[in-house]
Design an enzyme around this catalytic site. Sequence first.
Site, short mmCIF file in Angstrom:
data_model
loop_
_atom_site.label_atom_id
_atom_site.label_comp_id
_atom_site.label_asym_id
_atom_site.label_seq_id
_atom_site.Cartn_x
_atom_site.Cartn_y
_atom_site.Cartn_z
N HIS A 292 0.89 -0.95 0.40
CA HIS A 292 -0.30 0.07 -0.19
C HIS A 292 0.72 1.14 0.16
O HIS A 292 2.00 1.49 1.22
CB HIS A 292 -1.00 0.40 0.73
CG HIS A 292 -2.26 -0.86 0.83
ND1 HIS A 292 -3.16 -0.90 0.54
CD2 HIS A 292 -2.10 -2.19 1.58
CE1 HIS A 292 -4.21 -1.23 0.59
NE2 HIS A 292 -4.01 -2.22 1.66
N HIS A 335 -1.63 2.33 11.18
CA HIS A 335 0.30 3.17 10.66
C HIS A 335 -0.39 3.95 12.61
O HIS A 335 -1.68 4.11 13.01
CB HIS A 335 -1.22 4.67 10.23
CG HIS A 335 0.50 5.72 10.30
ND1 HIS A 335 0.70 5.08 9.35
CD2 HIS A 335 0.33 6.77 10.44
CE1 HIS A 335 1.53 6.75 9.37
NE2 HIS A 335 1.86 6.90 10.09
#
Length: 343
Positions: A292, A335
């Site tokens: 990603h 994240h």
Amino acid sequence: WFAFQYLSGFGNEHASEDPRCPGALPEGQNNPQVCPYGLYAEQLSGSAFTCPRPTNKRSWLYRILPSVCHKPFKPLEEGHLTHNWDEVEPDPNQLRWKPFEIPKASQNKVDFVSGLHTLCGAGEPRGRNGIAIHIYVCNTSMLNRCLYNSDGDFLIVPQQGKLLITTEFGKMVVEPNEICVIQLGMRFSVEVFGETRGYILEVYGAHFELPDLGPIGANGLANPRDFLVPVAWYEERQVLGGYTVISKYQGKLFAAQQEFSPFNVVAWHGNYTPYKYHLDKFMVINAVAFDHADPSIFTVLTAKTTRPGVALADFVIFPPRWGVANNTFRPPYYHRMSVLCGL
């Protein structure tokens, strides 16, 4: 709404005059001894006079009466704004909130200013360094009232209901899936058409810019041509009951009275303007071979700091797109940040 016209381009040098007063823009100079139609010349500065040319922001406005013709400002206890982040104890946990309830107009009339609620923030406006995030909820239009922000820029994101925003530069219609930016010092009034709600990202001490594209090249993400600026429009209107000019200054609201509409700018030119942008115009870049990409590739606008590569705030969207990749888990990775580098 089809009668509204716009100029296109992000940060361009624009010029506009109301067609009812042809020749209102002075030729050859910004501040002639006598302006056409007896107008008053005012410069609205969005940067220091001595900023380098690429970052110098200013526009010249030619108005029927000077904007300083008002009575003294007095504190206004309205809205639910704050910049005191110590009012709430720190909490490192993930947080979310329920949608703010929009009051019924039959029970309580609330306009854009009185419906402002501060959600969170960092820094503070007096030092011109930081951000705040607000929610607005309203059910009635601002009547003979306008607002200007002396602390920073407002990036307005409608979530429910469209806005008709009148500014000193002209009028804009902003609907859900569009955003608009009202920059520091610009007076504006908001008309609504029923129950209305949305978000505001406020930045202190910086203006929003288009992000650098790096290896993407010259095109992609938010293209400059798709940003729209209103054309000049004025009203010459006396307000017998008084027109209220509201200033957001050092995190608090103040109000002054005057006897005329502040939207009396017949012509203007410069590169410091309000603007809007339709998020459908965002050119997404996201097809990868594997893994990603970081969410920074979805940045629409950024407010930079003096540290290269670190933003005061980023406005990022995740629009519909083709997400094609091999050998990777489809949802984005978890994240975790040790430093808040953007919102």
